[in-house]
Design a protein around this motif. Structure first.
Motif, PDB file in Angstrom:
ATOM      1  N   ALA A  63      -5.868  -0.424   3.386  1.00  0.00           N
ATOM      2  CA  ALA A  63      -5.801   1.037   3.474  1.00  0.00           C
ATOM      3  C   ALA A  63      -4.367   1.498   3.743  1.00  0.00           C
ATOM      4  N   TYR A  64      -3.637   0.735   4.550  1.00  0.00           N
ATOM      5  CA  TYR A  64      -2.246   1.046   4.880  1.00  0.00           C
ATOM      6  C   TYR A  64      -1.381   1.131   3.623  1.00  0.00           C
ATOM      7  N   ALA A  65      -1.641   0.247   2.672  1.00  0.00           N
ATOM      8  CA  ALA A  65      -0.821   0.192   1.455  1.00  0.00           C
ATOM      9  C   ALA A  65      -0.780   1.537   0.736  1.00  0.00           C
ATOM     10  N   ASN A  66      -1.878   2.296   0.797  1.00  0.00           N
ATOM     11  CA  ASN A  66      -1.950   3.576   0.097  1.00  0.00           C
ATOM     12  C   ASN A  66      -2.039   4.773   1.033  1.00  0.00           C
ATOM     13  N   HIS A  67      -1.791   4.548   2.318  1.00  0.00           N
ATOM     14  CA  HIS A  67      -1.855   5.637   3.286  1.00  0.00           C
ATOM     15  C   HIS A  67      -0.699   6.613   3.018  1.00  0.00           C
ATOM     16  N   PRO A  68      -0.966   7.921   3.082  1.00  0.00           N
ATOM     17  CA  PRO A  68       0.088   8.913   2.800  1.00  0.00           C
ATOM     18  C   PRO A  68       1.348   8.747   3.663  1.00  0.00           C
ATOM     19  N   GLU A  69       1.210   8.370   4.921  1.00  0.00           N
ATOM     20  CA  GLU A  69       2.389   8.186   5.784  1.00  0.00           C
ATOM     21  C   GLU A  69       3.227   6.999   5.321  1.00  0.00           C
ATOM     22  N   HIS A  70       2.557   5.915   4.935  1.00  0.00           N
ATOM     23  CA  HIS A  70       3.265   4.734   4.424  1.00  0.00           C
ATOM     24  C   HIS A  70       3.953   5.066   3.101  1.00  0.00           C
ATOM     25  N   LEU A  71       3.258   5.780   2.236  1.00  0.00           N
ATOM     26  CA  LEU A  71       3.842   6.161   0.952  1.00  0.00           C
ATOM     27  C   LEU A  71       5.040   7.091   1.153  1.00  0.00           C
ATOM     28  N   ARG A  72       4.994   7.951   2.166  1.00  0.00           N
ATOM     29  CA  ARG A  72       6.114   8.832   2.484  1.00  0.00           C
ATOM     30  C   ARG A  72       7.344   8.005   2.861  1.00  0.00           C
ATOM     31  N   VAL A  73       7.141   6.948   3.671  1.00  0.00           N
ATOM     32  CA  VAL A  73       8.250   6.077   4.063  1.00  0.00           C
ATOM     33  C   VAL A  73       8.817   5.368   2.841  1.00  0.00           C
ATOM     34  N   ARG A  74       7.951   4.833   2.017  1.00  0.00           N
ATOM     35  CA  ARG A  74       8.421   4.136   0.818  1.00  0.00           C
ATOM     36  C   ARG A  74       9.235   5.062  -0.078  1.00  0.00           C
ATOM     37  N   GLU A  75       8.773   6.287  -0.229  1.00  0.00           N
ATOM     38  CA  GLU A  75       9.501   7.249  -1.058  1.00  0.00           C
ATOM     39  C   GLU A  75      10.858   7.598  -0.443  1.00  0.00           C
ATOM     40  N   ALA A  76      10.884   7.757   0.872  1.00  0.00           N
ATOM     41  CA  ALA A  76      12.134   8.104   1.558  1.00  0.00           C
ATOM     42  C   ALA A  76      13.174   6.989   1.419  1.00  0.00           C
ATOM     43  N   LEU A  77      12.710   5.750   1.329  1.00  0.00           N
ATOM     44  CA  LEU A  77      13.640   4.626   1.204  1.00  0.00           C
ATOM     45  C   LEU A  77      14.126   4.440  -0.235  1.00  0.00           C
ATOM     46  N   GLY A  78      13.374   4.940  -1.184  1.00  0.00           N
ATOM     47  CA  GLY A  78      13.790   4.870  -2.584  1.00  0.00           C
ATOM     48  C   GLY A  78      14.180   3.466  -3.004  1.00  0.00           C
ATOM     49  N   ASP A  79      15.358   3.338  -3.604  1.00  0.00           N
ATOM     50  CA  ASP A  79      15.815   2.033  -4.095  1.00  0.00           C
ATOM     51  C   ASP A  79      16.751   1.344  -3.105  1.00  0.00           C
ATOM     52  N   LEU A  80      16.654   1.727  -1.837  1.00  0.00           N
ATOM     53  CA  LEU A  80      17.491   1.123  -0.795  1.00  0.00           C
ATOM     54  C   LEU A  80      17.213  -0.374  -0.644  1.00  0.00           C
ATOM     55  N   ARG A  81      15.959  -0.767  -0.920  1.00  0.00           N
ATOM     56  CA  ARG A  81      15.567  -2.167  -0.782  1.00  0.00           C
ATOM     57  C   ARG A  81      15.789  -2.889  -2.106  1.00  0.00           C
ATOM     58  N   ILE A  82      16.554  -3.983  -2.066  1.00  0.00           N
ATOM     59  CA  ILE A  82      16.862  -4.704  -3.306  1.00  0.00           C
ATOM     60  C   ILE A  82      16.184  -6.070  -3.383  1.00  0.00           C
ATOM     61  N   GLY A  83      15.613  -6.527  -2.282  1.00  0.00           N
ATOM     62  CA  GLY A  83      14.872  -7.779  -2.256  1.00  0.00           C
ATOM     63  C   GLY A  83      13.778  -7.660  -1.223  1.00  0.00           C
ATOM     64  N   ARG A  84      12.588  -8.230  -1.521  1.00  0.00           N
ATOM     65  CA  ARG A  84      11.445  -8.095  -0.616  1.00  0.00           C
ATOM     66  C   ARG A  84      10.680  -9.405  -0.565  1.00  0.00           C
ATOM     67  N   PHE A  85      10.311  -9.808   0.649  1.00  0.00           N
ATOM     68  CA  PHE A  85       9.526 -11.024   0.869  1.00  0.00           C
ATOM     69  C   PHE A  85       8.409 -10.679   1.841  1.00  0.00           C
ATOM     70  N   GLN A  86       7.211 -11.154   1.584  1.00  0.00           N
ATOM     71  CA  GLN A  86       6.060 -10.769   2.394  1.00  0.00           C
ATOM     72  C   GLN A  86       5.163 -11.960   2.687  1.00  0.00           C
ATOM     73  N   VAL A  87       4.582 -11.954   3.901  1.00  0.00           N
ATOM     74  CA  VAL A  87       3.556 -12.916   4.283  1.00  0.00           C
ATOM     75  C   VAL A  87       2.504 -12.159   5.082  1.00  0.00           C
ATOM     76  N   ASP A  88       1.230 -12.341   4.718  1.00  0.00           N
ATOM     77  CA  ASP A  88       0.102 -11.805   5.478  1.00  0.00           C
ATOM     78  C   ASP A  88      -0.762 -12.994   5.874  1.00  0.00           C
TER      79      ASP A  88
END
Length: 107
Positions: free
Chosen positions: A74-99
């Motif tokens: 649910a977090y992945a598509n939460h409006p607050e999370h999406l707002r943060v992602r939009e605010a960061l734009g293309d600032l992130r050039i590499g991403r690594f994830q572990v769940d």
């Protein structure tokens, strides 16, 4: 998968100078830590900024915990999370994830 889950993301950030990269780190930290208490199922969130200065290190790490997989999904598509992602734009050039599930230790 049931039970709590840990979500860790590391990023490399855009920046031509040490000052630009430092400002980018602060922006990521501020925006993600602003999600605390705003998303159901998000039980812990912290953001660390790299201080090692080694060339292969990521700039920022997000360490978060969710009540279960459904809350993380649910977090992945939460409006607050999406707002943060939009605010960061293309600032992130590499991403690594572990769940991964958090096991109770009984300590």
């Amino acid at each position: 998968m049931s039970g709590p889950i840990r979500h860790i993301v590391m990023w490399r950030l855009r920046g031509e100078s040490p000052e630009e990269r430092s400002a980018a780190r602060v922006k990521v930290k501020t925006l993600f830590e602003g999600l605390k208490g705003r998303i159901d199922g998000l039980t812990h969130i912290e953001v660390g900024m790299d201080v090692s200065a080694v060339d292969y290190a990521c700039d920022v790490v997000l360490f978060s915990e969710f009540t279960d997989q459904a809350a993380l999904s649910a977090y992945a598509n939460h409006p607050e999370h999406l707002r943060v992602r939009e605010a960061l734009g293309d600032l992130r050039i590499g991403r690594f994830q572990v769940d991964y599930p958090i096991k109770e230790t009984g300590a």
